[in-house]
Design a protein around this motif. Structure first.
Motif, PDB file in Angstrom:
ATOM      1  N   PRO A 137      -2.392  -1.867  11.633  1.00 24.09           N
ATOM      2  CA  PRO A 137      -3.212  -2.819  12.398  1.00 24.09           C
ATOM      3  C   PRO A 137      -2.458  -3.300  13.642  1.00 24.09           C
ATOM      4  O   PRO A 137      -1.240  -3.428  13.624  1.00 24.09           O
ATOM      5  CB  PRO A 137      -3.426  -3.961  11.414  1.00 24.09           C
ATOM      6  N   TRP A 138      -3.218  -3.551  14.740  1.00 24.99           N
ATOM      7  CA  TRP A 138      -2.596  -4.096  15.954  1.00 24.99           C
ATOM      8  C   TRP A 138      -2.159  -5.536  15.727  1.00 24.99           C
ATOM      9  O   TRP A 138      -1.175  -5.999  16.231  1.00 24.99           O
ATOM     10  CB  TRP A 138      -3.584  -4.020  17.132  1.00 24.99           C
ATOM     11  N   SER A 139      -3.008  -6.232  14.935  1.00 20.47           N
ATOM     12  CA  SER A 139      -2.646  -7.605  14.602  1.00 20.47           C
ATOM     13  C   SER A 139      -3.230  -7.891  13.225  1.00 20.47           C
ATOM     14  O   SER A 139      -4.049  -7.140  12.725  1.00 20.47           O
ATOM     15  CB  SER A 139      -3.211  -8.573  15.638  1.00 20.47           C
ATOM     16  N   GLY A 140      -2.778  -8.982  12.632  1.00 21.04           N
ATOM     17  CA  GLY A 140      -3.273  -9.325  11.301  1.00 21.04           C
ATOM     18  C   GLY A 140      -2.508  -8.578  10.230  1.00 21.04           C
ATOM     19  O   GLY A 140      -1.539  -7.866  10.524  1.00 21.04           O
ATOM     20  N   GLY A 141      -2.956  -8.720   8.999  1.00 25.58           N
ATOM     21  CA  GLY A 141      -2.218  -8.107   7.902  1.00 25.58           C
ATOM     22  C   GLY A 141      -3.126  -7.653   6.784  1.00 25.58           C
ATOM     23  O   GLY A 141      -4.318  -7.975   6.760  1.00 25.58           O
ATOM     24  N   ILE A 142      -2.549  -6.862   5.886  1.00 24.43           N
ATOM     25  CA  ILE A 142      -3.271  -6.374   4.712  1.00 24.43           C
ATOM     26  C   ILE A 142      -2.563  -6.935   3.480  1.00 24.43           C
ATOM     27  O   ILE A 142      -1.347  -6.789   3.340  1.00 24.43           O
ATOM     28  CB  ILE A 142      -3.247  -4.837   4.636  1.00 24.43           C
ATOM     29  N   TYR A 143      -3.326  -7.589   2.621  1.00 19.86           N
ATOM     30  CA  TYR A 143      -2.740  -8.129   1.390  1.00 19.86           C
ATOM     31  C   TYR A 143      -3.421  -7.482   0.213  1.00 19.86           C
ATOM     32  O   TYR A 143      -4.634  -7.312   0.198  1.00 19.86           O
ATOM     33  CB  TYR A 143      -2.929  -9.649   1.335  1.00 19.86           C
ATOM     34  N   PHE A 144      -2.608  -7.086  -0.767  1.00 24.08           N
ATOM     35  CA  PHE A 144      -3.162  -6.419  -1.951  1.00 24.08           C
ATOM     36  C   PHE A 144      -2.542  -7.048  -3.189  1.00 24.08           C
ATOM     37  O   PHE A 144      -1.315  -7.069  -3.335  1.00 24.08           O
ATOM     38  CB  PHE A 144      -2.870  -4.917  -1.895  1.00 24.08           C
ATOM     39  N   GLY A 149      -2.147 -10.043  -3.873  1.00 26.29           N
ATOM     40  CA  GLY A 149      -1.314 -11.204  -3.552  1.00 26.29           C
ATOM     41  C   GLY A 149      -0.066 -10.888  -2.756  1.00 26.29           C
ATOM     42  O   GLY A 149       0.615 -11.788  -2.283  1.00 26.29           O
ATOM     43  N   SER A 150       0.264  -9.577  -2.577  1.00 29.83           N
ATOM     44  CA  SER A 150       1.468  -9.311  -1.778  1.00 29.83           C
ATOM     45  C   SER A 150       1.100  -8.628  -0.457  1.00 29.83           C
ATOM     46  O   SER A 150       0.096  -7.913  -0.364  1.00 29.83           O
ATOM     47  CB  SER A 150       2.455  -8.460  -2.572  1.00 29.83           C
ATOM     48  N   ASP A 151       1.943  -8.869   0.530  1.00 29.72           N
ATOM     49  CA  ASP A 151       1.715  -8.330   1.868  1.00 29.72           C
ATOM     50  C   ASP A 151       2.094  -6.847   1.888  1.00 29.72           C
ATOM     51  O   ASP A 151       3.245  -6.492   1.642  1.00 29.72           O
ATOM     52  CB  ASP A 151       2.588  -9.114   2.858  1.00 29.72           C
ATOM     53  N   VAL A 152       1.125  -5.969   2.146  1.00 31.53           N
ATOM     54  CA  VAL A 152       1.428  -4.531   2.173  1.00 31.53           C
ATOM     55  C   VAL A 152       1.319  -3.962   3.586  1.00 31.53           C
ATOM     56  O   VAL A 152       1.363  -2.742   3.766  1.00 31.53           O
ATOM     57  CB  VAL A 152       0.498  -3.731   1.220  1.00 31.53           C
ATOM     58  N   PHE A 167       1.560   6.078   0.925  1.00 31.32           N
ATOM     59  CA  PHE A 167       1.880   6.551  -0.430  1.00 31.32           C
ATOM     60  C   PHE A 167       2.434   5.429  -1.309  1.00 31.32           C
ATOM     61  O   PHE A 167       2.254   5.442  -2.517  1.00 31.32           O
ATOM     62  CB  PHE A 167       2.834   7.753  -0.386  1.00 31.32           C
ATOM     63  N   ARG A 168       3.097   4.430  -0.700  1.00 32.82           N
ATOM     64  CA  ARG A 168       3.583   3.282  -1.474  1.00 32.82           C
ATOM     65  C   ARG A 168       2.408   2.432  -1.972  1.00 32.82           C
ATOM     66  O   ARG A 168       2.453   1.858  -3.048  1.00 32.82           O
ATOM     67  CB  ARG A 168       4.497   2.417  -0.633  1.00 32.82           C
ATOM     68  N   ARG A 169       1.367   2.325  -1.140  1.00 29.87           N
ATOM     69  CA  ARG A 169       0.197   1.545  -1.560  1.00 29.87           C
ATOM     70  C   ARG A 169      -0.491   2.240  -2.730  1.00 29.87           C
ATOM     71  O   ARG A 169      -1.020   1.574  -3.617  1.00 29.87           O
ATOM     72  CB  ARG A 169      -0.781   1.381  -0.390  1.00 29.87           C
ATOM     73  N   VAL A 170      -0.479   3.585  -2.727  1.00 30.83           N
ATOM     74  CA  VAL A 170      -1.057   4.318  -3.852  1.00 30.83           C
ATOM     75  C   VAL A 170      -0.261   4.014  -5.118  1.00 30.83           C
ATOM     76  O   VAL A 170      -0.825   3.728  -6.175  1.00 30.83           O
ATOM     77  CB  VAL A 170      -1.061   5.848  -3.579  1.00 30.83           C
ATOM     78  N   GLU A 171       1.058   4.034  -4.997  1.00 33.72           N
ATOM     79  CA  GLU A 171       1.911   3.709  -6.153  1.00 33.72           C
ATOM     80  C   GLU A 171       1.598   2.313  -6.681  1.00 33.72           C
ATOM     81  O   GLU A 171       1.653   2.063  -7.874  1.00 33.72           O
ATOM     82  CB  GLU A 171       3.395   3.769  -5.756  1.00 33.72           C
ATOM     83  N   GLY A 172       1.247   1.415  -5.762  1.00 37.28           N
ATOM     84  CA  GLY A 172       0.956   0.035  -6.141  1.00 37.28           C
ATOM     85  C   GLY A 172      -0.445  -0.170  -6.711  1.00 37.28           C
ATOM     86  O   GLY A 172      -0.788  -1.277  -7.112  1.00 37.28           O
ATOM     87  N   GLY A 173      -1.259   0.893  -6.714  1.00 37.49           N
ATOM     88  CA  GLY A 173      -2.564   0.771  -7.350  1.00 37.49           C
ATOM     89  C   GLY A 173      -3.759   0.779  -6.406  1.00 37.49           C
ATOM     90  O   GLY A 173      -4.863   0.396  -6.786  1.00 37.49           O
TER      91      GLY A 173
END
Lengths: 294, 214
Positions: free
Chosen positions: B32-39, B41-44, B50-56
């Motif tokens: 993202p250019w700005s903002g964030g993605i949370y999955f 409860g944690s900031d991803v 591939f790490r996000r896949v590992e995280g579910g």
């Protein structure tokens, strides 16, 4: 009758030469087929593998067969270093390799080729050397086969079979095959693409350098810093013949080339035989651009 | 945008609204250019895909993106690549075959030879093999006959009962809104309306997003 004997003998030698050609080309095939990068410096790593056999024989008394696994281990390390030095920046975060990255990797590996061969001239001098390895001969009817060439042929086939089994039967191997088909999808199943691509590259280098060691059996006085200039084009022809990315393609291409060269050598000179062998590339590219294998 | 546990959220909107881009930002293929993605409860935001896949967080990407030269089963098993999923690969595979019995019949077949509907099943199956908490689906109905689309959506509803969350992008808004718990209407990269689908169905914005020429 004499002509028939000659042809059978040449066929046997051609097949054995083809086996070692296959393994020499196999490393190029893996990197080309999986990572989609053509390593112009391929021949130089065959040359380094051959010098590995020479020096390990000189200082440790190892035969080329015994050097092959040592060369392979060194090749793994060299391959990882090569991936992170030359390919990683071009490949990461890309769905497929871009034209620009193809040009960059071609130019970079061409530069590497010049650097390594010139460094080899400084370090090893331009004088050709060889490994003396002669475990005797075997008589098959009227065909006399040097055991060294036979052992090398068997080991070559085993190496290709081994890489095939690794890709077919292991989890990381199937990730390598997946990467060859779709990089993004490979990442979306949870595999680190850099890890997969670097392993494929490292395996390619391991096979290439082991192939260089095995090749020394065929060139008793032919190890020299510029030998890559012959074996790189041979490898390119084999990969195109078999089809990049097809693991058995290396063997099909290698055997084809080995037999053609050896049979032609029986009737003409070695120079003409090698030149003519490259000509078979043209009909293959015209009629079967995807390679001889389906 | 927010997706609650165990629910189906849907993003609808016209072509070029930024739906696929949104999904690729969520699964980590785009930054993202700005903002964030949370999955969970944690900031991803800075994690690679591939790490996000590992995280579910699993994906069924646009166009399915299967490995055409591999068998159905090899495609599915690749989903169990991460260490966490690999331990449970056999159990998950049984679950996937239970959900889509047709895939079991096609297990040894090259996935390139399967029909579009079967390929979509493999894509969902492969995502399930990662043992996800949430699946992101980009146009699951693409290229499918209406009957097959309905079948696929039925399976998604079944998966929601198992506690799985989903974020779905669909051109086929009626079908998608039919199963959604919450929906977002996207136009030119902005959320122009959101809410439970019943409220959105006859909203002015949705109709405009789909039917107005301007």
């Amino acid at each position: 009758m004499v002509a028939a004997e000659l042809i059978v003998t040449d066929l046997a030698f051609g097949l054995m030469l083809g086996c070692v050609f296959s393994v020499v080309a196999h490393g190029l095939n893996m990197i080309w087929g999986v990572v989609k990068v053509v390593n112009i410096a391929h021949g130089e790593f065959i040359m380094l593998g051959a010098y590995g056999a020479y020096f390990l024989n000189l200082f440790a008394g190892l035969t080329p067969l015994e050097t092959a696994p040592v060369d392979a281990a060194i090749g793994l390390l060299v391959g990882y270093a090569f991936y992170y030095a030359f390919l990683h920046r071009e490949l990461r975060n890309k769905e497929t390799i871009t034209l620009q990255s193809e040009m960059v990797t071609l130019a970079a590996t061409f530069g590497l080729s010049l650097f390594v061969s010139n460094l080899a001239i400084i370090l090893f001098t331009g004088n050709p050397v060889g490994v003396n390895y002669n475990p005797g001969t075997l008589q098959f009817g009227y065909v006399r086969v040097p055991l060294a060439a036979l052992y090398v042929a068997i080991l070559s086939v085993l190496i290709i079979m081994g890489t095939w089994l690794f890709l077919e039967r292991t989890f990381i191997g199937s990730a390598i095959r997946a990467y060859a088909q779709d990089v993004t999808a490979t990442e979306l199943v949870g595999a680190n693409p850099a890890k997969v691509a670097s392993l494929a590259t490292a395996l390619g280098f391991a096979v290439t350098m082991a192939g260089g060691a095995l090749l020394t059996v065929w060139i008793p006085v032919g190890i020299n810093p510029l030998m890559g200039a012959l074996y790189a084009p041979i490898s390119f022809v084999i990969v195109v013949l078999g089809g990049p990315g097809k693991m058995w393609g290396s063997l099909v291409g290698g055997l084809t080339l080995g037999v053609v060269i050896d049979l032609l050598q029986a009737f003409t000179t070695a120079q003409i035989a090698y030149a003519a062998a490259f000509l078979i590339l043209i009909p293959v590219l015209v009629f079967r651009p995807e390679g001889l294998l389906k | 945008m927010q997706c609650k546990d165990g629910t189906i959220s849907v993003i609808v909107g016209p072509n070029g609204a930024g739906k696929t881009t949104t999904l690729k930002t969520v699964n980590g293929l785009l930054k993202p250019w700005s903002g964030g993605i949370y999955f969970g409860g944690s900031d991803v935001t800075d994690l690679p895909a591939f790490r996000r896949v590992e995280g579910g967080l699993a994906s069924c990407p646009e166009g399915r993106r299967l490995f055409p030269q591999l068998s159905t089963e090899a495609n599915l098993l690749l989903g169990a690549y991460s260490r966490r999923a690999r331990h449970a690969a056999e159990t998950t595979l049984d679950f996937v075959y239970g959900l889509f019995p047709r895939l079991k019949e096609r297990a040894k077949l090259n996935v390139g030879k399967l029909s579009g509907g079967e390929q979509q099943m493999v894509s969902i199956g492969r995502a399930l093999m990662t043992r996800p908490k949430m699946i992101i689906l980009d146009e699951p109905s693409l290229g499918l006959a209406p009957k097959l689309t309905a079948e696929i959506f039925e399976k998604l509803v079944e998966l929601r009962k198992e506690g799985l969350s989903m974020l779905i992008v669909e051109q086929n808004a009626v079908q998608a809104l039919g199963v959604a718990d919450y929906a977002y209407v996207l136009q030119e990269g902005k959320v122009i309306n959101e809410g439970p689908p019943v409220e959105l169905m006859d909203s002015e914005e949705l109709r405009k997003a789909y039917f107005s020429i301007e």
